[in-house]
Design a protein around this motif. Structure first.
Motif, PDB file in Angstrom:
ATOM      1  N   VAL A 269      53.701 -74.906 -77.400  1.00  0.00           N
ATOM      2  CA  VAL A 269      52.625 -74.547 -76.471  1.00  0.00           C
ATOM      3  C   VAL A 269      52.653 -73.061 -76.150  1.00  0.00           C
ATOM      4  O   VAL A 269      51.596 -72.419 -76.027  1.00  0.00           O
ATOM      5  N   CYS A 273      49.505 -70.606 -77.152  1.00  0.00           N
ATOM      6  CA  CYS A 273      48.821 -69.812 -76.116  1.00  0.00           C
ATOM      7  C   CYS A 273      48.971 -68.316 -76.369  1.00  0.00           C
ATOM      8  O   CYS A 273      48.044 -67.534 -76.114  1.00  0.00           O
ATOM      9  N   VAL A 276      46.467 -67.226 -78.865  1.00  0.00           N
ATOM     10  CA  VAL A 276      45.122 -67.142 -78.297  1.00  0.00           C
ATOM     11  C   VAL A 276      44.937 -65.831 -77.533  1.00  0.00           C
ATOM     12  O   VAL A 276      43.916 -65.153 -77.655  1.00  0.00           O
ATOM     13  N   THR A 277      45.923 -65.453 -76.753  1.00  0.00           N
ATOM     14  CA  THR A 277      45.790 -64.267 -75.897  1.00  0.00           C
ATOM     15  C   THR A 277      46.141 -62.968 -76.610  1.00  0.00           C
ATOM     16  O   THR A 277      45.806 -61.887 -76.116  1.00  0.00           O
ATOM     17  N   ALA A 328      39.956 -71.719 -71.500  1.00  0.00           N
ATOM     18  CA  ALA A 328      41.281 -72.191 -71.901  1.00  0.00           C
ATOM     19  C   ALA A 328      41.344 -73.713 -72.012  1.00  0.00           C
ATOM     20  O   ALA A 328      41.833 -74.264 -73.012  1.00  0.00           O
ATOM     21  N   LEU A 332      41.988 -75.720 -75.589  1.00  0.00           N
ATOM     22  CA  LEU A 332      43.225 -76.476 -75.811  1.00  0.00           C
ATOM     23  C   LEU A 332      42.939 -77.953 -76.023  1.00  0.00           C
ATOM     24  O   LEU A 332      43.586 -78.618 -76.840  1.00  0.00           O
ATOM     25  N   TYR A 339      48.433 -80.357 -75.323  1.00  0.00           N
ATOM     26  CA  TYR A 339      48.754 -79.044 -74.790  1.00  0.00           C
ATOM     27  C   TYR A 339      48.219 -78.846 -73.376  1.00  0.00           C
ATOM     28  O   TYR A 339      48.674 -77.936 -72.676  1.00  0.00           O
ATOM     29  N   GLY A 344      49.275 -75.766 -70.805  1.00  0.00           N
ATOM     30  CA  GLY A 344      48.806 -74.653 -71.612  1.00  0.00           C
ATOM     31  C   GLY A 344      47.802 -73.757 -70.904  1.00  0.00           C
ATOM     32  O   GLY A 344      47.761 -72.547 -71.153  1.00  0.00           O
ATOM     33  N   VAL A 345      46.987 -74.335 -70.012  1.00  0.00           N
ATOM     34  CA  VAL A 345      46.001 -73.531 -69.291  1.00  0.00           C
ATOM     35  C   VAL A 345      46.693 -72.487 -68.426  1.00  0.00           C
ATOM     36  O   VAL A 345      46.294 -71.317 -68.384  1.00  0.00           O
ATOM     37  N   VAL A 347      49.639 -71.237 -68.923  1.00  0.00           N
ATOM     38  CA  VAL A 347      50.275 -70.246 -69.795  1.00  0.00           C
ATOM     39  C   VAL A 347      49.256 -69.208 -70.256  1.00  0.00           C
ATOM     40  O   VAL A 347      49.517 -67.994 -70.229  1.00  0.00           O
ATOM     41  N   ILE A 348      48.071 -69.656 -70.673  1.00  0.00           N
ATOM     42  CA  ILE A 348      47.029 -68.731 -71.117  1.00  0.00           C
ATOM     43  C   ILE A 348      46.603 -67.801 -69.985  1.00  0.00           C
ATOM     44  O   ILE A 348      46.416 -66.589 -70.179  1.00  0.00           O
TER      45      ILE A 348
END
Length: 437
Positions: A269, A273, A276-277, A328, A332, A339, A344-345, A347-348
């Motif tokens: 995860v 993430c 993505v970022t 986010a 995910l 995730y 995961g949200v 973390v993003i």
């Protein structure tokens, strides 16, 4: 008066041309980074669909193991390229040849170290010769592939980057589904490396040809000019490699560390993430590289360029961070609902905010490299790396991927705060000097 005007107009025209080239190369670098980031998200979406978090976590840890030293080597040599090649006259080919040899030798040594480390530290691949070989070979291939971006940019071919990097990313996405059940349990690594090998085979000879063409027709150089250029490259590479190891190296190695400390699911995860970022970091880094290339050739304008780059970085990265925070959850969920449960949200959100904070440091660091002032960069990078890895094991063991993201955000804050303090102190020192004079 007429003489002063006639002298000022060419200078202004030259400055305008420099600014246009800055924008043009920055646009090429930024578009290449954004394409790579968007296609990278698609690649990770395919990976999340085809592999459960526990298996994907092992793959991302191995990917992290070889990309970390590869990026350190490639960025170290690449930063030396961007500092030297734009202003080099008649010595571009010796610089390029030496840079590629350094990248090959350093990546082979670094790859051997991380291959052995991965085979010992990760229980899932402990003693696996296939995994160790993939990490070793991957380090060399990825270093040679990554250094091409800096070489092309420094030789005035930044417009090649979107096509090269997009082609490699699309090929990775196409290969992954077919390799998911094959490749000795290493589909992510194999799908990543095959297109990179093809890109190196095609681009590396062109880089050398561009350097040779740039040297053609130059006046006869004094004896020892090539040797001096190579010594400058060696010295700059030592400094920049140490600096990059403390920034991009520590960042890229994080999925490996998170997997080793918190397990494959948390590593998966976090890596997902981070991928993505990282599009936000790519934009700031691309603008920074353009600043180094043009600022090193026109140092009197470097501070003005830095202000332009910082403003654009904050606007673009800030807008991108907001968008990522808003999308986010659906992103995910589309990749793999597991995730969402793995936070995961959160973390993003933390990583996106950290990227915005980081823009101050990235721009400041690029300005220092353009001025070849590497000591302040090394000091701040050391402080940031020490901060990150001092708190990472504690944060990660307690809160998993969320803790790792939080540790990274704290370290980025330390870097940007240090850059702001250095800028304020330097500006105040110059003002005092002028007043005293």
């Amino acid at each position: 008066m007429s003489v002063q005007v006639s002298q000022a107009l060419p200078a202004q025209a030259l400055a305008d041309g420099s600014t246009r080239r800055l924008y043009r190369d920055a646009a090429s670098l930024a578009s290449s980074s954004m394409l790579t980031a968007v296609l990278g998200i698609a690649f990770w979406a395919v990976a999340a669909h085809t592999m459960p978090p526990s298996k994907l976590g092992v793959q991302t840890a191995l990917l992290s193991a070889f990309t970390a030293p590869a990026i350190v080597v490639a960025s170290g040599v690449g930063d030396a390229f961007t500092s030297l090649l734009p202003a080099a006259i008649g010595t571009r080919l010796p610089i390029v040849r030496r840079g590629y040899r350094l990248a090959l030798a350093m990546s082979a040594l670094g790859g051997l170290v991380v291959a052995v480390t991965a085979m010992v530290v990760l229980p899932e691949v402990r003693g696996s010769i296939a995994a160790g070989a993939a990490v070793l070979i991957g380090t060399v291939i990825w270093a040679l592939f990554t250094v091409q971006d800096s070489a092309l940019t420094s030789l005035g071919r930044a417009h090649w980057l979107p096509f090269e990097n997009a082609g490699v990313s699309i090929a990775k996405i196409g290969l992954l589904p077919g390799l998911a059940a094959e490749a000795h349990g290493l589909p992510l690594l194999v799908a990543t490396l095959i297109p990179a090998v093809a890109a190196v085979a095609v681009i590396a000879p062109r880089v050398h040809a561009f350097a040779r063409s740039a040297d053609a027709g130059t006046p006869h150089l004094p004896a020892g000019a090539s040797a001096l250029a190579v010594r400058q490259l060696n010295a700059l590479t030592r400094r920049t490699t140490a600096s990059v190891a403390l920034t991009l190296g520590t960042l890229t190695l994080l999925p490996f560390v998170v997997t080793a400390v918190a397990g494959p699911a948390q590593g998966a995860v976090f890596a997902l993430c981070l991928s993505v970022t990282q599009s936000l970091d790519f934009v700031a880094a691309a603008l920074g590289v353009s600043l180094v290339v043009h600022g090193s050739a026109r140092r009197a304008e470097a501070a003005h360029m830095a202000r332009i780059v910082l403003l654009r970085s904050v606007v673009i990265v800030g807008a991108g961070a907001l968008v990522l925070m808003l999308i986010a959850a659906p992103v995910l969920r589309a990749m793999n609902p597991a995730y969402i449960a793995l936070r995961g949200v959160e973390v993003i959100t933390i990583l996106a905010a950290a990227s915005l904070v980081r823009t101050v440091f990235v721009t400041w660091s690029a300005l220092q490299r353009a001025r070849r002032a590497y000591r302040p960069i090394l000091v701040l990078n050391s402080l940031g790396a020490l901060t990150l890895y001092a708190i990472l094991p504690i944060f990660c063991s307690h809160w998993g991927a969320v803790g790792a993201a939080s540790a990274l955000a704290v370290a980025q804050g330390v870097l940007s705060l240090g850059a702001a303090v250095h800028t304020f102190a330097a500006t105040r020192g110059r003002r005092n000097l002028m007043q005293g004079g």
